[in-house]
Design a protein around this motif. Structure first.
Motif, PDB file in Angstrom:
ATOM      1  N   ASN A 169       3.656  28.046  -7.632  1.00 44.89           N
ATOM      2  CA  ASN A 169       3.978  28.716  -8.885  1.00 44.89           C
ATOM      3  C   ASN A 169       3.485  27.937 -10.096  1.00 44.89           C
ATOM      4  N   ARG A 170       2.760  28.601 -10.992  1.00 43.68           N
ATOM      5  CA  ARG A 170       2.304  28.072 -12.267  1.00 43.68           C
ATOM      6  C   ARG A 170       1.206  27.009 -12.140  1.00 43.68           C
ATOM      7  N   ALA A 171       0.504  26.969 -11.015  1.00 48.06           N
ATOM      8  CA  ALA A 171      -0.640  26.060 -10.890  1.00 48.06           C
ATOM      9  C   ALA A 171      -1.730  26.485 -11.866  1.00 48.06           C
ATOM     10  N   LEU A 172      -2.236  25.544 -12.659  1.00 43.55           N
ATOM     11  CA  LEU A 172      -3.226  25.857 -13.689  1.00 43.55           C
ATOM     12  C   LEU A 172      -4.651  25.729 -13.174  1.00 43.55           C
ATOM     13  N   VAL A 173      -4.910  24.693 -12.406  1.00 49.31           N
ATOM     14  CA  VAL A 173      -6.221  24.485 -11.802  1.00 49.31           C
ATOM     15  C   VAL A 173      -6.012  23.666 -10.538  1.00 49.31           C
ATOM     16  N   VAL A 174      -6.819  23.934  -9.515  1.00 50.15           N
ATOM     17  CA  VAL A 174      -6.701  23.259  -8.215  1.00 50.15           C
ATOM     18  C   VAL A 174      -8.078  22.745  -7.823  1.00 50.15           C
ATOM     19  N   ARG A 175      -8.116  21.480  -7.363  1.00 47.86           N
ATOM     20  CA  ARG A 175      -9.413  20.890  -7.019  1.00 47.86           C
ATOM     21  C   ARG A 175      -9.189  19.684  -6.108  1.00 47.86           C
ATOM     22  N   MET A 176     -10.259  19.240  -5.480  1.00 47.40           N
ATOM     23  CA  MET A 176     -10.241  18.016  -4.689  1.00 47.40           C
ATOM     24  C   MET A 176     -10.625  16.846  -5.585  1.00 47.40           C
ATOM     25  N   SER A 177     -10.097  15.663  -5.300  1.00 47.65           N
ATOM     26  CA  SER A 177     -10.445  14.452  -6.040  1.00 47.65           C
ATOM     27  C   SER A 177     -11.476  13.625  -5.272  1.00 47.65           C
ATOM     28  N   GLY A 178     -12.450  13.087  -5.994  1.00 45.43           N
ATOM     29  CA  GLY A 178     -13.434  12.202  -5.393  1.00 45.43           C
ATOM     30  C   GLY A 178     -14.156  12.840  -4.231  1.00 45.43           C
ATOM     31  N   SER A 179     -14.292  12.090  -3.154  1.00 44.85           N
ATOM     32  CA  SER A 179     -14.929  12.607  -1.949  1.00 44.85           C
ATOM     33  C   SER A 179     -13.898  13.116  -0.940  1.00 44.85           C
ATOM     34  N   GLY A 180     -12.623  13.254  -1.397  1.00 43.93           N
ATOM     35  CA  GLY A 180     -11.571  13.767  -0.527  1.00 43.93           C
ATOM     36  C   GLY A 180     -10.923  12.648   0.281  1.00 43.93           C
ATOM     37  N   SER A 181      -9.808  12.987   0.925  1.00 43.80           N
ATOM     38  CA  SER A 181      -9.290  14.325   1.174  1.00 43.80           C
ATOM     39  C   SER A 181      -8.099  14.713   0.299  1.00 43.80           C
ATOM     40  N   THR A 182      -7.761  13.903  -0.716  1.00 41.37           N
ATOM     41  CA  THR A 182      -6.658  14.256  -1.597  1.00 41.37           C
ATOM     42  C   THR A 182      -7.069  15.372  -2.547  1.00 41.37           C
ATOM     43  N   CYS A 183      -6.181  16.349  -2.704  1.00 37.73           N
ATOM     44  CA  CYS A 183      -6.401  17.444  -3.644  1.00 37.73           C
ATOM     45  C   CYS A 183      -5.288  17.416  -4.680  1.00 37.73           C
ATOM     46  N   PHE A 184      -5.528  18.065  -5.816  1.00 39.65           N
ATOM     47  CA  PHE A 184      -4.529  18.069  -6.872  1.00 39.65           C
ATOM     48  C   PHE A 184      -4.428  19.455  -7.507  1.00 39.65           C
TER      49      PHE A 184
ATOM     50  N   LYS B 137       0.834  -1.202   0.000  1.00 45.21           N
ATOM     51  CA  LYS B 137       0.000   0.000   0.000  1.00 45.21           C
ATOM     52  C   LYS B 137       0.871   1.256   0.000  1.00 45.21           C
ATOM     53  N   SER B 138       0.815   1.985  -1.121  1.00 43.51           N
ATOM     54  CA  SER B 138       1.510   3.260  -1.230  1.00 43.51           C
ATOM     55  C   SER B 138       0.552   4.436  -1.241  1.00 43.51           C
ATOM     56  N   LEU B 139      -0.760   4.141  -1.354  1.00 39.26           N
ATOM     57  CA  LEU B 139      -1.776   5.185  -1.407  1.00 39.26           C
ATOM     58  C   LEU B 139      -2.483   5.294  -0.063  1.00 39.26           C
ATOM     59  N   PRO B 140      -2.739   6.522   0.400  1.00 40.87           N
ATOM     60  CA  PRO B 140      -3.421   6.710   1.679  1.00 40.87           C
ATOM     61  C   PRO B 140      -4.869   6.244   1.620  1.00 40.87           C
ATOM     62  N   HIS B 141      -5.433   5.936   2.810  1.00 39.07           N
ATOM     63  CA  HIS B 141      -6.813   5.464   2.918  1.00 39.07           C
ATOM     64  C   HIS B 141      -7.784   6.646   2.975  1.00 39.07           C
ATOM     65  N   GLY B 142      -9.039   6.383   2.592  1.00 33.23           N
ATOM     66  CA  GLY B 142     -10.076   7.404   2.694  1.00 33.23           C
ATOM     67  C   GLY B 142      -9.667   8.701   2.043  1.00 33.23           C
ATOM     68  N   ALA B 143      -9.035   8.564   0.858  1.00 35.53           N
ATOM     69  CA  ALA B 143      -8.357   9.712   0.265  1.00 35.53           C
ATOM     70  C   ALA B 143      -8.978  10.195  -1.034  1.00 35.53           C
ATOM     71  N   GLY B 144     -10.038   9.535  -1.515  1.00 37.73           N
ATOM     72  CA  GLY B 144     -10.681   9.985  -2.740  1.00 37.73           C
ATOM     73  C   GLY B 144      -9.912   9.673  -3.998  1.00 37.73           C
ATOM     74  N   ILE B 145      -8.961   8.736  -3.927  1.00 43.76           N
ATOM     75  CA  ILE B 145      -8.170   8.389  -5.110  1.00 43.76           C
ATOM     76  C   ILE B 145      -8.282   6.892  -5.435  1.00 43.76           C
TER      77      ILE B 145
ATOM     78  N   GLN C 190      -8.420  10.971   6.904  1.00 47.59           N
ATOM     79  CA  GLN C 190      -9.360  10.102   6.211  1.00 47.59           C
ATOM     80  C   GLN C 190     -10.746  10.721   6.227  1.00 47.59           C
ATOM     81  N   VAL C 191     -11.405  10.677   5.071  1.00 45.74           N
ATOM     82  CA  VAL C 191     -12.744  11.248   4.959  1.00 45.74           C
ATOM     83  C   VAL C 191     -13.725  10.136   4.577  1.00 45.74           C
ATOM     84  N   PRO C 192     -14.708   9.817   5.422  1.00 48.31           N
ATOM     85  CA  PRO C 192     -15.696   8.782   5.075  1.00 48.31           C
ATOM     86  C   PRO C 192     -16.624   9.268   3.975  1.00 48.31           C
ATOM     87  N   THR C 193     -16.712   8.502   2.896  1.00 52.79           N
ATOM     88  CA  THR C 193     -17.502   8.914   1.737  1.00 52.79           C
ATOM     89  C   THR C 193     -18.959   9.173   2.097  1.00 52.79           C
ATOM     90  N   GLY C 194     -19.535   8.309   2.921  1.00 54.51           N
ATOM     91  CA  GLY C 194     -20.940   8.464   3.295  1.00 54.51           C
ATOM     92  C   GLY C 194     -21.225   9.797   3.954  1.00 54.51           C
TER      93      GLY C 194
END
Length: 273
Positions: A227-242, A86-94, A163-167
């Motif tokens: 610097n030079r960020a084009l667009v910023v948003r959250m993925s899925g139900s969170g909590s990862t943002c991009f 596991k390299s990806l965090p839990h409850g992360a919207g990814i 961690q963010v519970p989707t429900g």
């Protein structure tokens, strides 16, 4: 003979919640892409099904039928030992668990195991799109998938280790009936063109997720200031943002900045497609 599989992080560039069915399922319209980072699985055939989990985010991951990987393997009749890193965090919207399950189905299908009709969707709404593993427009309850052509998108993923519970996020959504994306997705020549179009789209779960986990707001602010960020948003139900950037050099520089300021956050530069 060992079988190896890669389960990439799933990123919702958009996530429009368009309706809610009588059975409680939400109808979505989402543009989904995948990162070049993710979890890894190794399958070793044997007489009985068993599983172990290792890696940065192994803590708390079940190693029995509560795990979607186990359920996917069991559903196609495969037995043996599964090692999940596991390299990806839990409850992360990814899509960590869904991508793991999809990678399992794909790897075992390649070995000749049949996938029962409807199995991917029965494991979770994100499993069918993760089984595709490429840029897709996902509609309905995850059952309507349309391939799209997108340029490679340099990006930075940031998770505040919350961690963010989707429900809880869906329950906090004020309106369940919102406009879908435009009928067709344009052809983009560059990450900048794609980002310009994305600015007019939404993630309808972003505001309710921030109410559940206020840390998301801070992550979005930090990304916006890079610097030079084009667009910023959250993925899925969170909590990862991009954030999307013109080049991978920009994404790596932003990762260095945010990583230095917040060493306790999960922060990864990646390419999306």
């Amino acid at each position: 003979m060992e079988i190896k599989a890669f389960a990439p992080a799933k990123i919702n560039l958009t996530l429009h919640v368009t309706d809610r069915r009588d059975d409680g399922y939400h109808l979505l319209d989402s543009l989904v892409v995948f990162a070049d980072l993710g979890d890894r699985l190794t399958f070793t055939p044997g007489p009985e099904l068993s599983m172990d989990v290792r890696g940065e985010f192994a803590g708390g991951v079940p190693t029995d039928s509560r795990n979607l990987v186990w359920r996917a393997a069991e559903a196609v009749g495969w037995t043996g030992h599964i090692q999940l890193t596991k390299s990806l965090p839990h409850g992360a919207g990814i899509g960590g668990g869904s991508s793991d399950a999809a990678a399992t189905l794909g790897a075992l299908a390649d070995q000749g195991h049949d996938l029962p009709q409807g199995l991917p969707l029965s494991l979770g709404a994100d499993v069918p799109v993760c089984l595709e593993g490429r840029a897709i427009r996902m509609q309905g309850i995850g059952d309507r998938l349309t391939a799209v052509n997108l340029p490679h998108l340099p990006a930075l993923l940031v998770n505040p280790n919350v961690q963010v519970p989707t429900g809880a996020v869906f329950n906090a959504l004020a309106s369940k009936e919102n406009p879908p994306m435009p009928e067709s997705t344009p052809e983009f020549e560059s990450a900048d063109e794609c980002a310009q179009w994305l600015r007019n789209q939404r993630n309808d779960l972003q505001v309710p997720a921030m109410n559940v986990a206020p840390e998301i707001d801070q992550v979005l602010d930090e990304l916006q200031m890079t610097n030079r960020a084009l667009v910023v948003r959250m993925s899925g139900s969170g909590s990862t943002c991009f954030a999307l950037y013109p080049t991978m050099k920009d994404a790596h520089f932003a990762a260095y900045e945010i990583g230095a300021a917040h060493p306790d956050w999960w922060c990864r530069a990646t390419q999306l497609n």
